[in-house]
Design a protein around this motif. Structure first.
Motif, PDB file in Angstrom:
ATOM      1  N   THR A 105       0.826  -1.209   0.000  1.00  0.00           N
ATOM      2  CA  THR A 105       0.000   0.000   0.000  1.00  0.00           C
ATOM      3  C   THR A 105       0.859   1.259   0.000  1.00  0.00           C
ATOM      4  O   THR A 105       0.604   2.200  -0.743  1.00  0.00           O
ATOM      5  CB  THR A 105      -0.943   0.012   1.220  1.00  0.00           C
ATOM      6  N   ASN A 106       1.896   1.267   0.841  1.00  0.00           N
ATOM      7  CA  ASN A 106       2.730   2.461   0.979  1.00  0.00           C
ATOM      8  C   ASN A 106       3.687   2.677  -0.183  1.00  0.00           C
ATOM      9  O   ASN A 106       4.009   3.816  -0.510  1.00  0.00           O
ATOM     10  CB  ASN A 106       3.510   2.420   2.294  1.00  0.00           C
ATOM     11  N   PHE A 107       4.180   1.601  -0.791  1.00  0.00           N
ATOM     12  CA  PHE A 107       5.176   1.741  -1.849  1.00  0.00           C
ATOM     13  C   PHE A 107       4.647   1.346  -3.222  1.00  0.00           C
ATOM     14  O   PHE A 107       5.348   1.491  -4.215  1.00  0.00           O
ATOM     15  CB  PHE A 107       6.433   0.934  -1.508  1.00  0.00           C
ATOM     16  N   ASN A 108       3.426   0.805  -3.285  1.00  0.00           N
ATOM     17  CA  ASN A 108       2.790   0.421  -4.536  1.00  0.00           C
ATOM     18  C   ASN A 108       3.711  -0.430  -5.400  1.00  0.00           C
ATOM     19  O   ASN A 108       3.900  -0.171  -6.591  1.00  0.00           O
ATOM     20  CB  ASN A 108       2.308   1.656  -5.297  1.00  0.00           C
ATOM     21  N   SER A 109       4.298  -1.452  -4.782  1.00  0.00           N
ATOM     22  CA  SER A 109       5.243  -2.300  -5.492  1.00  0.00           C
ATOM     23  C   SER A 109       5.037  -3.763  -5.091  1.00  0.00           C
ATOM     24  O   SER A 109       5.375  -4.161  -3.975  1.00  0.00           O
ATOM     25  CB  SER A 109       6.678  -1.875  -5.182  1.00  0.00           C
ATOM     26  N   VAL A 110       4.496  -4.544  -6.015  1.00  0.00           N
ATOM     27  CA  VAL A 110       4.301  -5.967  -5.758  1.00  0.00           C
ATOM     28  C   VAL A 110       5.657  -6.652  -5.610  1.00  0.00           C
ATOM     29  O   VAL A 110       5.821  -7.565  -4.782  1.00  0.00           O
ATOM     30  CB  VAL A 110       3.464  -6.611  -6.876  1.00  0.00           C
ATOM     31  N   ALA A 111       6.646  -6.214  -6.379  1.00  0.00           N
ATOM     32  CA  ALA A 111       7.985  -6.815  -6.300  1.00  0.00           C
ATOM     33  C   ALA A 111       8.576  -6.609  -4.899  1.00  0.00           C
ATOM     34  O   ALA A 111       9.135  -7.543  -4.305  1.00  0.00           O
ATOM     35  CB  ALA A 111       8.897  -6.210  -7.357  1.00  0.00           C
ATOM     36  N   LEU A 112       8.465  -5.397  -4.357  1.00  0.00           N
ATOM     37  CA  LEU A 112       8.966  -5.126  -3.011  1.00  0.00           C
ATOM     38  C   LEU A 112       8.190  -5.926  -1.966  1.00  0.00           C
ATOM     39  O   LEU A 112       8.763  -6.479  -1.035  1.00  0.00           O
ATOM     40  CB  LEU A 112       8.891  -3.633  -2.695  1.00  0.00           C
ATOM     41  N   LYS A 113       6.870  -6.000  -2.149  1.00  0.00           N
ATOM     42  CA  LYS A 113       6.036  -6.796  -1.238  1.00  0.00           C
ATOM     43  C   LYS A 113       6.521  -8.246  -1.217  1.00  0.00           C
ATOM     44  O   LYS A 113       6.670  -8.854  -0.151  1.00  0.00           O
ATOM     45  CB  LYS A 113       4.571  -6.734  -1.671  1.00  0.00           C
ATOM     46  N   ASN A 114       6.794  -8.818  -2.383  1.00  0.00           N
ATOM     47  CA  ASN A 114       7.261 -10.207  -2.460  1.00  0.00           C
ATOM     48  C   ASN A 114       8.631 -10.381  -1.816  1.00  0.00           C
ATOM     49  O   ASN A 114       8.898 -11.406  -1.180  1.00  0.00           O
ATOM     50  CB  ASN A 114       7.289 -10.671  -3.914  1.00  0.00           C
ATOM     51  N   LEU A 115       9.513  -9.384  -1.966  1.00  0.00           N
ATOM     52  CA  LEU A 115      10.828  -9.457  -1.329  1.00  0.00           C
ATOM     53  C   LEU A 115      10.711  -9.421   0.200  1.00  0.00           C
ATOM     54  O   LEU A 115      11.414 -10.150   0.900  1.00  0.00           O
ATOM     55  CB  LEU A 115      11.726  -8.317  -1.821  1.00  0.00           C
ATOM     56  N   VAL A 116       9.830  -8.581   0.706  1.00  0.00           N
ATOM     57  CA  VAL A 116       9.617  -8.509   2.161  1.00  0.00           C
ATOM     58  C   VAL A 116       9.096  -9.849   2.659  1.00  0.00           C
ATOM     59  O   VAL A 116       9.537 -10.359   3.691  1.00  0.00           O
ATOM     60  CB  VAL A 116       8.663  -7.357   2.530  1.00  0.00           C
ATOM     61  N   TRP A 117       8.151 -10.450   1.933  1.00  0.00           N
ATOM     62  CA  TRP A 117       7.609 -11.756   2.328  1.00  0.00           C
ATOM     63  C   TRP A 117       8.718 -12.810   2.355  1.00  0.00           C
ATOM     64  O   TRP A 117       8.832 -13.576   3.314  1.00  0.00           O
ATOM     65  CB  TRP A 117       6.499 -12.190   1.368  1.00  0.00           C
ATOM     66  N   LYS A 118       9.550 -12.840   1.318  1.00  0.00           N
ATOM     67  CA  LYS A 118      10.643 -13.828   1.263  1.00  0.00           C
ATOM     68  C   LYS A 118      11.639 -13.625   2.397  1.00  0.00           C
ATOM     69  O   LYS A 118      12.097 -14.592   3.008  1.00  0.00           O
ATOM     70  CB  LYS A 118      11.365 -13.764  -0.090  1.00  0.00           C
ATOM     71  N   ALA A 119      11.982 -12.362   2.689  1.00  0.00           N
ATOM     72  CA  ALA A 119      12.929 -12.091   3.764  1.00  0.00           C
ATOM     73  C   ALA A 119      12.340 -12.482   5.127  1.00  0.00           C
ATOM     74  O   ALA A 119      13.019 -13.073   5.972  1.00  0.00           O
ATOM     75  CB  ALA A 119      13.308 -10.616   3.773  1.00  0.00           C
ATOM     76  N   ALA A 120      11.078 -12.197   5.332  1.00  0.00           N
ATOM     77  CA  ALA A 120      10.446 -12.475   6.624  1.00  0.00           C
ATOM     78  C   ALA A 120      10.209 -13.968   6.854  1.00  0.00           C
ATOM     79  O   ALA A 120      10.144 -14.411   8.001  1.00  0.00           O
ATOM     80  CB  ALA A 120       9.135 -11.716   6.734  1.00  0.00           C
ATOM     81  N   THR A 121      10.068 -14.731   5.795  1.00  0.00           N
ATOM     82  CA  THR A 121       9.828 -16.172   5.956  1.00  0.00           C
ATOM     83  C   THR A 121      11.092 -17.002   5.804  1.00  0.00           C
ATOM     84  O   THR A 121      11.028 -18.226   5.880  1.00  0.00           O
ATOM     85  CB  THR A 121       8.760 -16.652   4.950  1.00  0.00           C
ATOM     86  N   ALA A 122      12.234 -16.360   5.600  1.00  0.00           N
ATOM     87  CA  ALA A 122      13.498 -17.087   5.492  1.00  0.00           C
ATOM     88  C   ALA A 122      13.816 -17.726   6.826  1.00  0.00           C
ATOM     89  O   ALA A 122      13.617 -17.141   7.883  1.00  0.00           O
ATOM     90  CB  ALA A 122      14.622 -16.149   5.071  1.00  0.00           C
ATOM     91  N   ASN A 123      14.312 -18.951   6.777  1.00  0.00           N
ATOM     92  CA  ASN A 123      14.663 -19.627   8.024  1.00  0.00           C
ATOM     93  C   ASN A 123      16.171 -19.740   8.218  1.00  0.00           C
ATOM     94  O   ASN A 123      16.637 -20.540   8.996  1.00  0.00           O
ATOM     95  CB  ASN A 123      13.994 -21.007   8.111  1.00  0.00           C
TER      96      ASN A 123
END
Length: 125
Positions: A105-123
């Motif tokens: 919502t804040n950055f209007n970037s699906v690519a950034l959203k996906n990167l945040v998801w990948k970083a947060a779910t990394a084990n």
């Protein structure tokens, strides 16, 4: 033990908010623990709901409570006079789905959203 809390609008004849606390059972199914109907989401209503939850539903220590970033919820956990919401009794964490939605919502970037998801779910670090 992990409990998720959230709220939703009530529509129709009766207005207000529905607060809910839920957990996941052994079959990975959502298990409702508590709910309340309140006039609005606020520090007072969330504080009351959390106090009732921790008094009448569970007395676990090291309880993880997951929520969105609502100011009323955050102010309850920031309030040091609410000892029942401080570590080691409870630990507050943000819902990852809400977090990545806010990024989008804040950055209007699906690519950034996906990167945040990948970083947060990394084990791994």
């Amino acid at each position: 033990p992990v409990i998720s809390i959230d709220a939703t609008h009530l529509y129709g004849k009766y207005k207000g908010k529905l607060l809910i606390a839920m957990a996941t059972d052994g079959n990975n199914e959502v298990y409702p623990l508590a709910f309340a109907v309140v006039e609005s989401e606020s520090t007072e209503t969330w504080g009351w709901f959390l106090a009732c939850l921790l008094t009448y539903v569970t007395d676990q220590t090291n309880l993880c409570i997951i929520s969105d970033r609502h100011r009323g919820i955050q102010s309850c956990f920031d309030d040091t006079t609410r000892g029942y919401l401080l570590p080691p009794l409870t630990h507050h964490r943000y819902c990852l789905r809400h977090l990545v939605s806010n990024v989008n919502t804040n950055f209007n970037s699906v690519a950034l959203k996906n990167l945040v998801w990948k970083a947060a779910t990394a084990n791994q670090v």
